[in-house]
Design a protein around this motif. Structure first.
Motif, PDB file in Angstrom:
ATOM      1  N   GLU A  19       0.839  -1.209   0.000  1.00  0.00           N
ATOM      2  CA  GLU A  19       0.000   0.000   0.000  1.00  0.00           C
ATOM      3  C   GLU A  19       0.871   1.256   0.000  1.00  0.00           C
ATOM      4  N   GLU A  20       1.961   1.226   0.779  1.00  0.00           N
ATOM      5  CA  GLU A  20       2.861   2.388   0.836  1.00  0.00           C
ATOM      6  C   GLU A  20       3.566   2.590  -0.512  1.00  0.00           C
ATOM      7  N   ALA A  21       3.906   1.475  -1.169  1.00  0.00           N
ATOM      8  CA  ALA A  21       4.541   1.588  -2.495  1.00  0.00           C
ATOM      9  C   ALA A  21       3.581   2.221  -3.491  1.00  0.00           C
ATOM     10  N   GLN A  22       2.308   1.845  -3.425  1.00  0.00           N
ATOM     11  CA  GLN A  22       1.290   2.424  -4.307  1.00  0.00           C
ATOM     12  C   GLN A  22       1.130   3.921  -4.032  1.00  0.00           C
ATOM     13  N   ALA A  23       1.146   4.282  -2.724  1.00  0.00           N
ATOM     14  CA  ALA A  23       1.023   5.701  -2.365  1.00  0.00           C
ATOM     15  C   ALA A  23       2.226   6.480  -2.879  1.00  0.00           C
ATOM     16  N   ALA A  24       3.419   5.880  -2.774  1.00  0.00           N
ATOM     17  CA  ALA A  24       4.637   6.560  -3.242  1.00  0.00           C
ATOM     18  C   ALA A  24       4.604   6.757  -4.751  1.00  0.00           C
ATOM     19  N   ARG A  25       4.121   5.750  -5.510  1.00  0.00           N
ATOM     20  CA  ARG A  25       4.018   5.885  -6.963  1.00  0.00           C
ATOM     21  C   ARG A  25       3.056   7.015  -7.338  1.00  0.00           C
ATOM     22  N   THR A  26       1.960   7.076  -6.576  1.00  0.00           N
ATOM     23  CA  THR A  26       0.969   8.126  -6.837  1.00  0.00           C
ATOM     24  C   THR A  26       1.589   9.499  -6.619  1.00  0.00           C
ATOM     25  N   GLY A  78       2.855  12.863  -9.271  1.00  0.00           N
ATOM     26  CA  GLY A  78       2.325  14.216  -9.113  1.00  0.00           C
ATOM     27  C   GLY A  78       0.850  14.250  -8.725  1.00  0.00           C
ATOM     28  N   ARG A  79       0.312  13.110  -8.350  1.00  0.00           N
ATOM     29  CA  ARG A  79      -1.103  13.092  -7.956  1.00  0.00           C
ATOM     30  C   ARG A  79      -1.215  12.985  -6.438  1.00  0.00           C
ATOM     31  N   GLU A  80      -2.378  13.340  -5.924  1.00  0.00           N
ATOM     32  CA  GLU A  80      -2.630  13.270  -4.485  1.00  0.00           C
ATOM     33  C   GLU A  80      -3.059  11.845  -4.109  1.00  0.00           C
ATOM     34  N   VAL A  81      -2.507  11.382  -3.037  1.00  0.00           N
ATOM     35  CA  VAL A  81      -2.849  10.026  -2.565  1.00  0.00           C
ATOM     36  C   VAL A  81      -4.276  10.040  -2.030  1.00  0.00           C
ATOM     37  N   ALA A  82      -5.052   9.036  -2.445  1.00  0.00           N
ATOM     38  CA  ALA A  82      -6.459   8.962  -2.009  1.00  0.00           C
ATOM     39  C   ALA A  82      -6.545   8.792  -0.494  1.00  0.00           C
ATOM     40  N   PRO A  83      -7.463   9.521   0.166  1.00  0.00           N
ATOM     41  CA  PRO A  83      -7.630   9.392   1.617  1.00  0.00           C
ATOM     42  C   PRO A  83      -7.942   7.956   2.037  1.00  0.00           C
ATOM     43  N   LEU A  91      -4.667   6.090   2.413  1.00  0.00           N
ATOM     44  CA  LEU A  91      -3.966   6.503   3.638  1.00  0.00           C
ATOM     45  C   LEU A  91      -4.632   5.894   4.880  1.00  0.00           C
ATOM     46  N   GLN A  92      -5.980   5.876   4.868  1.00  0.00           N
ATOM     47  CA  GLN A  92      -6.714   5.307   5.995  1.00  0.00           C
ATOM     48  C   GLN A  92      -6.467   3.807   6.104  1.00  0.00           C
ATOM     49  N   ARG A  93      -6.397   3.133   4.939  1.00  0.00           N
ATOM     50  CA  ARG A  93      -6.153   1.694   4.921  1.00  0.00           C
ATOM     51  C   ARG A  93      -4.766   1.382   5.516  1.00  0.00           C
ATOM     52  N   ILE A  94      -3.774   2.207   5.137  1.00  0.00           N
ATOM     53  CA  ILE A  94      -2.415   2.024   5.669  1.00  0.00           C
ATOM     54  C   ILE A  94      -2.411   2.217   7.194  1.00  0.00           C
ATOM     55  N   ALA A  95      -3.113   3.281   7.634  1.00  0.00           N
ATOM     56  CA  ALA A  95      -3.176   3.566   9.080  1.00  0.00           C
ATOM     57  C   ALA A  95      -3.856   2.426   9.826  1.00  0.00           C
ATOM     58  N   ASP A  96      -4.925   1.881   9.243  1.00  0.00           N
ATOM     59  CA  ASP A  96      -5.644   0.768   9.892  1.00  0.00           C
ATOM     60  C   ASP A  96      -4.769  -0.477   9.987  1.00  0.00           C
TER      61      ASP A  96
END
Length: 199
Positions: free
Chosen positions: A135-142, A146-151, A154-159
């Protein structure tokens, strides 16, 4: 020179006979206790100050019908309580196990359950950690794109991180429990060996 001790003995015997006669006539009991001078006293009542020292209750014929032991000091009471607790624990230990081999077998069974539970938690932590890394790798690619990471991501990673944290706490408690179980059975085995060696 020996008149005083003889007189005292005669006086004590007279008191005893008098008290017995009174008790026989009234149907009451007598109390035998030791006074501050160490003299045994027989009377129809006990002064309150002597009750805690212990006494005997006699019937009208002079037979002891009850012995009231001295009151224990706080230290003596605590020592007696601990001794009784130890004896009760020993009885339970001997009832639960027939041999040291029984104790060892019970230890292995109990530890096996804990170890199996810990192995499952280790596996779950590994799986969740892998999921977090993806999930973190997907967020880093996003973010690199240049795009904003979907909330939601981020919530899934935190959970997932929270779940790992909870599992690590449970794992720590289980590890402590494992040590406690081992110590408990070591103590039981040592005590069992001590008890059975005496008998």
């Amino acid at each position: 020179m020996r008149i005083a001790p003889i007189a005292r003995l005669l006086f004590t015997v007279t008191l005893l006979l008098s008290a017995l006669a009174n008790a026989a006539g009234s149907g009451q009991v007598l109390y035998r206790y030791t006074d501050e001078q160490g003299i045994t006293v027989l009377n129809e009542a006990i002064p309150p100050g002597y009750v805690a020292r212990g006494y005997e209750i006699l019937n009208f014929s002079g037979r002891v019908i009850e012995v009231v032991p001295p009151q224990l000091s706080p230290e003596e009471y605590e020592a007696q309580r601990q001794q009784q607790a130890r004896e009760e624990a020993d009885r339970k230990l001997l009832k639960r196990y027939n041999s040291l081999a029984d104790i060892e077998s019970a230890r292995k069974r109990k530890l096996a359950i804990v170890e199996q539970d810990m192995a499952i938690m280790h596996s779950n932590i590994t799986s969740l950690s892998r999921q977090i890394a993806q999930e973190e790798a997907q967020a880093a690619r996003t973010q690199r794109g240049g795009r904003e990471v979907a909330p939601e991501l981020l919530q899934r990673i935190a959970d997932l991180q929270k779940e790992v944290s909870v599992l690590r706490e449970r794992l720590q408690r289980r590890a402590e429990e494992e040590s406690s179980i081992a110590a408990e059975f070591d103590k039981a085995a040592a005590r069992y060996a001590e008890i059975t060696s005496r008998s």
